[in-house]
Design an enzyme around this catalytic site. Structure first.
Site, PDB file in Angstrom:
ATOM      1  CG  HIS A  76      37.829   7.256  28.622  1.00 20.75           C
ATOM      2  ND1 HIS A  76      38.472   6.048  28.359  1.00 20.75           N
ATOM      3  CD2 HIS A  76      36.956   6.797  29.724  1.00 20.75           C
ATOM      4  CE1 HIS A  76      38.026   5.173  29.013  1.00 20.75           C
ATOM      5  NE2 HIS A  76      37.113   5.695  29.888  1.00 20.75           N
ATOM      6  CG  ASP A  78      42.196   5.914  27.547  1.00 24.09           C
ATOM      7  OD1 ASP A  78      41.172   6.711  27.689  1.00 24.09           O
ATOM      8  OD2 ASP A  78      43.017   5.547  28.483  1.00 24.09           O
ATOM      9  CG  ASP A 115      35.867   1.592  30.737  1.00 24.62           C
ATOM     10  OD1 ASP A 115      35.727   2.740  30.614  1.00 24.62           O
ATOM     11  OD2 ASP A 115      36.215   1.185  31.862  1.00 24.62           O
ATOM     12  CD  GLU A 145      39.074   6.955  32.504  1.00 23.27           C
ATOM     13  OE1 GLU A 145      38.116   6.796  33.742  1.00 23.27           O
ATOM     14  OE2 GLU A 145      39.408   5.907  32.091  1.00 23.27           O
ATOM     15  CD  GLU A 146      40.028   2.794  31.284  1.00 20.77           C
ATOM     16  OE1 GLU A 146      40.519   2.845  32.624  1.00 20.77           O
ATOM     17  OE2 GLU A 146      39.159   2.551  30.960  1.00 20.77           O
ATOM     18  CG  ASP A 169      34.018   6.076  31.764  1.00 19.08           C
ATOM     19  OD1 ASP A 169      33.774   4.991  31.489  1.00 19.08           O
ATOM     20  OD2 ASP A 169      35.045   6.695  32.249  1.00 19.08           O
ATOM     21  CG  HIS A 456      39.468  -2.121  33.525  1.00 17.56           C
ATOM     22  ND1 HIS A 456      39.941  -1.311  34.281  1.00 17.56           N
ATOM     23  CD2 HIS A 456      38.885  -1.178  32.776  1.00 17.56           C
ATOM     24  CE1 HIS A 456      39.735  -0.023  34.146  1.00 17.56           C
ATOM     25  NE2 HIS A 456      39.109   0.028  32.862  1.00 17.56           N
TER      26      HIS A 456
END
Length: 482
Positions: A76, A78, A115, A145-146, A169, A456
């Site tokens: 992904h 984003d 990520d 995706e997030e 991922d 994150h």
């Protein structure tokens, strides 16, 4: 910014550095999507870019692989955008400040976007490399995706021929993921009323928590700053009157909140009680979270006399009741797979508006009926308090597949290259594989990736040596895919 030019594999780190220059937080993916399209045009590849900014790029099979099954590689575009308080970055306009330290690449003061930037970097490097041996390849780059697997949900995959999908991922080298939980976003909203009150304005902060990905770190018993704030304010209400003017915490429903702030009005005569409670909870939390969140801190600052709008006593009680009683964290462990979280909820974001108090939660479960039951529990609790809920971003679980030629190949190559068995694992975090499996019949999926720590969070870092080993592994898997 430290240049990544001297890192191996050169092409992978070249493209990782290039995409790190482009702002690409969730809902801000147009520029990175266009970059991938420009790349495809420059190299003469067929591509599709849809209205959501999802991108598909296709590369023909190398000589001798024309009859081999087509493989889909997927990641992904984003990233989660988090920054330290002293880091002045505009994620809408600024690129990342990459640094190298030892075996790691990190971003100064922000999340790194490993990520899932590493998946895009691997993919572009494969596309740009000449002389690799591989079947026909279809690269699928999804967006947002997030924030709920939105790109994967919306993308049209009807042009794809592949029945084997490699999702890059995951963040632990040597662990191959073969199943994941489904999930949903739930927003609970309570109507609130205000009145004008005069009193001593105080600010309470809970911070210093580690936070983390709610699908990966939810079982680490890390503190949730929103839930902790509810606990503190509730006990404060037992010893002295006060009203609430501001209450906010968390930034993502899928990130365990690290910091929550409240502003309250108290009576001047209760200053010492206020200070005493804050000191008490600072000690309590430092003891309770000494292992999981050693830097947790509770602070209380007395500001000035003010006359401002605050919640009515009834609204305050409704808000505190919800915060004290909403389910949070691990709800059930799997009875089938040892150590696997089956069902969880993360009370990720709280916001006090002029008319409503909102609580955004990320809910996950590997069993659909358990997910539905938890949603119903939130609905019952919220409606009992006079509010309502909305549910969005529902995505399916990725169910375990007994027969998997792709998994067999991964295990075979891994054992030869690493001289040990890989770990085959189901996870609680959501992956796009579940959505793709629903869209493509008889799809054989696997998810893996290099070592990335602290995703994150602003402590995120990507292992250089692991990135190299995983690159060599991918190339060998493609070579063996005849």
């Amino acid at each position: 910014m430290d240049s990544l030019n001297n890192l191996e594999p050169k092409l992978v780190f070249h493209y990782f550095e290039e995409i790190s220059k482009i702002p690409h937080g969730s809902k801000n993916t147009k520029h990175i999507s266009d970059y991938c399209v420009d790349f495809a045009k420059e190299h003469g590849f067929d591509y599709i870019q849809d209205e959501w900014n999802n991108v598909i790029i296709k590369k023909n099979a190398s000589k001798g692989y024309e009859d081999a099954p087509t493989i889909i590689l997927q990641g992904h575009l984003d990233m989660v955008c988090e920054n330290d308080k002293d880091c002045n970055i505009d994620f809408e306009k600024d690129g990342l400040d990459l640094r190298v330290e030892g075996d790691y690449v990190y971003a100064n003061g922000t999340t790194l976007g490993g990520d899932d930037g590493i998946a895009i970097a691997y993919s572009l490097a494969i596309l740009a490399s000449e002389g690799l041996e591989h079947p026909a390849l279809e690269f699928v780059f999804t967006v947002d995706e997030e924030i709920g697997l939105i790109g994967a949900t919306e993308i049209d995959l009807s042009t794809l021929k592949g029945k084997r999908l490699i999702n890059i991922d995951s963040e632990e080298e040597g662990i191959f993921l073969i199943s994941c939980a489904g999930g949903a976003k739930v927003m609970c909203q309570l109507p609130v009323d205000y009145l004008m009150v005069k009193g001593l304005l105080c600010e309470v902060k809970v911070n210093g928590l580690l936070g983390g990905h709610s699908g990966i770190e939810i079982d680490k018993k890390r503190g949730n700053s929103n839930i902790i704030m509810g606990r503190i304010l509730h006990e404060l209400s037992n010893i002295m009157p006060f009203t609430i003017a501001l209450l906010e915490g968390g930034s993502k429903d899928n990130a365990i909140p690290r910091e929550t702030t409240s502003q309250i009005l108290i009576d001047v005569k209760d200053q010492e009680k206020f200070k005493s409670l804050i000191e008490k909870y600072d000690k309590i939390l430092k003891n309770e979270f000494k292992t999981s969140d050693p830097d947790v801190t509770v602070t209380g600052v007395i500001k000035e006399q003010s006359k401002i709008e605050v919640l009515t006593p009834k609204s305050r009680e409704l808000v505190l009741f919800l915060l004290r009683n909403i389910p949070d964290g691990v709800q059930e462990m799997s009875a089938d797979i040892k150590g696997l979280v089956e069902t969880s909820l993360n009370a990720g974001i709280i916001t006090l508006g002029h008319e409503t108090f909102s609580l955004h939660s990320g809910l996950r479960s590997s069993i659909e009926t358990k997910k539905d039951e938890l949603i119903e529990k939130l609905k019952y609790l919220t409606e009992f308090l006079g509010g309502e809920i909305s549910v969005s971003g529902i995505y399916p679980a990725w169910e375990y597949r007994k027969e998997s030629p792709l998994r067999d190949l991964f295990i075979e190559v891994y054992k030869e290259q690493y001289h040990k068995e890989p770990e085959i694992k189901a996870i609680h975090a959501g992956l796009e594989c579940g959505i793709f499996s629903n869209k493509i019949s008889d799809l054989d999926c696997i998810s893996f990736g290099p070592n990335i720590e602290g995703i994150h969070t602003t402590n995120e870092k990507l292992s250089i040596s692991s990135t190299k080993r995983v690159w060599e592994f991918i190339i060998e898997v493609l070579k063996r895919s005849k």
